[in-house]
Scaffold this motif. Structure first.
Motif, PDB file in Angstrom:
ATOM      1  N   THR A 148      40.935  22.372  40.782  1.00  0.00           N
ATOM      2  CA  THR A 148      39.537  22.547  41.189  1.00  0.00           C
ATOM      3  C   THR A 148      39.363  22.283  42.678  1.00  0.00           C
ATOM      4  OG1 THR A 148      38.808  21.893  38.975  1.00  0.00           O
ATOM      5  CG2 THR A 148      37.175  21.802  40.748  1.00  0.00           C
ATOM      6  N   PHE A 152      38.960  25.410  45.251  1.00  0.00           N
ATOM      7  CA  PHE A 152      37.681  25.521  45.950  1.00  0.00           C
ATOM      8  C   PHE A 152      37.899  25.537  47.458  1.00  0.00           C
ATOM      9  CE2 PHE A 152      33.649  24.486  47.712  1.00  0.00           C
ATOM     10  CZ  PHE A 152      32.690  24.913  46.796  1.00  0.00           C
ATOM     11  N   ARG A 156      37.047  28.542  50.037  1.00  0.00           N
ATOM     12  CA  ARG A 156      36.104  28.295  51.128  1.00  0.00           C
ATOM     13  C   ARG A 156      36.746  28.576  52.486  1.00  0.00           C
ATOM     14  NH1 ARG A 156      31.871  23.334  51.737  1.00  0.00           N
ATOM     15  NH2 ARG A 156      30.611  24.382  53.297  1.00  0.00           N
ATOM     16  N   PHE A 161      33.103  32.292  49.842  1.00  0.00           N
ATOM     17  CA  PHE A 161      31.785  31.886  49.374  1.00  0.00           C
ATOM     18  C   PHE A 161      30.689  32.198  50.390  1.00  0.00           C
ATOM     19  CE2 PHE A 161      34.311  28.309  47.209  1.00  0.00           C
ATOM     20  CZ  PHE A 161      34.562  29.091  46.094  1.00  0.00           C
ATOM     21  N   ALA A 168      27.757  27.010  49.760  1.00  0.00           N
ATOM     22  CA  ALA A 168      28.960  26.522  49.074  1.00  0.00           C
ATOM     23  C   ALA A 168      28.922  25.014  48.862  1.00  0.00           C
ATOM     24  CB  ALA A 168      30.202  26.919  49.857  1.00  0.00           C
ATOM     25  N   SER A 171      27.619  24.297  45.518  1.00  0.00           N
ATOM     26  CA  SER A 171      28.621  24.605  44.487  1.00  0.00           C
ATOM     27  C   SER A 171      29.686  23.515  44.421  1.00  0.00           C
ATOM     28  CB  SER A 171      29.274  25.958  44.768  1.00  0.00           C
ATOM     29  OG  SER A 171      28.325  26.993  44.690  1.00  0.00           O
ATOM     30  N   TRP A 172      30.039  22.942  45.564  1.00  0.00           N
ATOM     31  CA  TRP A 172      30.995  21.835  45.616  1.00  0.00           C
ATOM     32  C   TRP A 172      30.479  20.650  44.797  1.00  0.00           C
ATOM     33  CZ3 TRP A 172      35.832  20.668  46.904  1.00  0.00           C
ATOM     34  CH2 TRP A 172      36.175  19.370  47.268  1.00  0.00           C
ATOM     35  N   ARG A 174      28.226  20.737  42.446  1.00  0.00           N
ATOM     36  CA  ARG A 174      28.166  21.136  41.035  1.00  0.00           C
ATOM     37  C   ARG A 174      29.551  21.051  40.390  1.00  0.00           C
ATOM     38  NH1 ARG A 174      24.055  20.842  40.161  1.00  0.00           N
ATOM     39  NH2 ARG A 174      22.882  22.705  40.575  1.00  0.00           N
ATOM     40  N   ALA A 175      30.574  21.497  41.106  1.00  0.00           N
ATOM     41  CA  ALA A 175      31.939  21.423  40.566  1.00  0.00           C
ATOM     42  C   ALA A 175      32.338  19.978  40.301  1.00  0.00           C
ATOM     43  CB  ALA A 175      32.927  22.079  41.532  1.00  0.00           C
TER      44      ALA A 175
END
Length: 192
Positions: A148, A152, A156, A161, A168, A171-172, A174-175
């Motif tokens: 992950t 990611f 990036r 993204f 992004a 999203s980071w 959220r991940a």
């Protein structure tokens, strides 16, 4: 830099700096020799070849990353430690893109056994032990975490993204929230 200052450590650090400045592919013995103001042959008493040079950069980066992880996760657990751990990787990748590229290369047996690799592995396991993960599942959790974070950061770095909202950075986060949830509710051994 004067020839008298040439050491294996100085050559490897110069290679890491060159990788950060000009890109990983720019790291050659001839480019380093030019930077030191010496003939390429002068470097062979400090590094065997380009492969050994790249291995040295990989090991240097592991040690530096381990230092950052240790500072980031100290005194933290759970999601706070996970976020600090991942952010240490992200910040290192941003600050040292050439060194980060070295970390993405296959590790030699010597690099796998290096102090830096051992410290990164130990710190990763220490952070994950803040979750209710069975010991038998730590390798799987480590692999998910690495896939992950590294995936990611690779996407990036390639601006994959940059073409769609939201940013992004969201999203980071959220991940990392999803990873935290996965680690908190990890299935017990044999129930996958």
């Amino acid at each position: 830099m004067a020839r008298a200052n040439l050491t294996s450590a100085a050559v490897i650090r110069a290679a890491a700096d060159l990788a950060d400045r000009d890109g990983f592919d720019a790291v050659t013995l001839s480019a380093l020799a030019r930077g030191f103001g010496v003939q390429t042959a002068s470097l062979y008493s400090h590094v065997r070849d380009r492969s050994a040079l790249i291995e040295g950069v990989h090991q240097l980066a592991l040690g530096e990353l381990a230092d950052r992880i240790a500072l980031a996760i100290g005194g933290r657990s759970g999601q706070e430690a996970l976020t600090a751990f991942a952010d240490a990787h992200r910040d290192y990748a941003r600050q040292f893109p050439g060194r980060w590229t070295a970390l993405q290369r296959p590790a030699s047996p010597a690099t796998v056994r290096s102090e830096g690799a051992g410290r990164v592995a130990a710190l990763t396991l220490a952070m994950l032990r803040g979750y209710p993960l069975p010991e038998s599942e730590l390798v799987h959790a480590t692999r998910l975490l690495a896939a992950t974070v590294n995936g990611f950061l690779a996407l990036r770095a390639n601006d994959s993204f940059a073409h769609r909202e939201p940013a992004a950075g969201l999203s980071w986060l959220r991940a990392l929230e999803v990873l935290d949830g996965a680690f908190r509710s990890w299935p017990t051994e044999g129930k996958i």
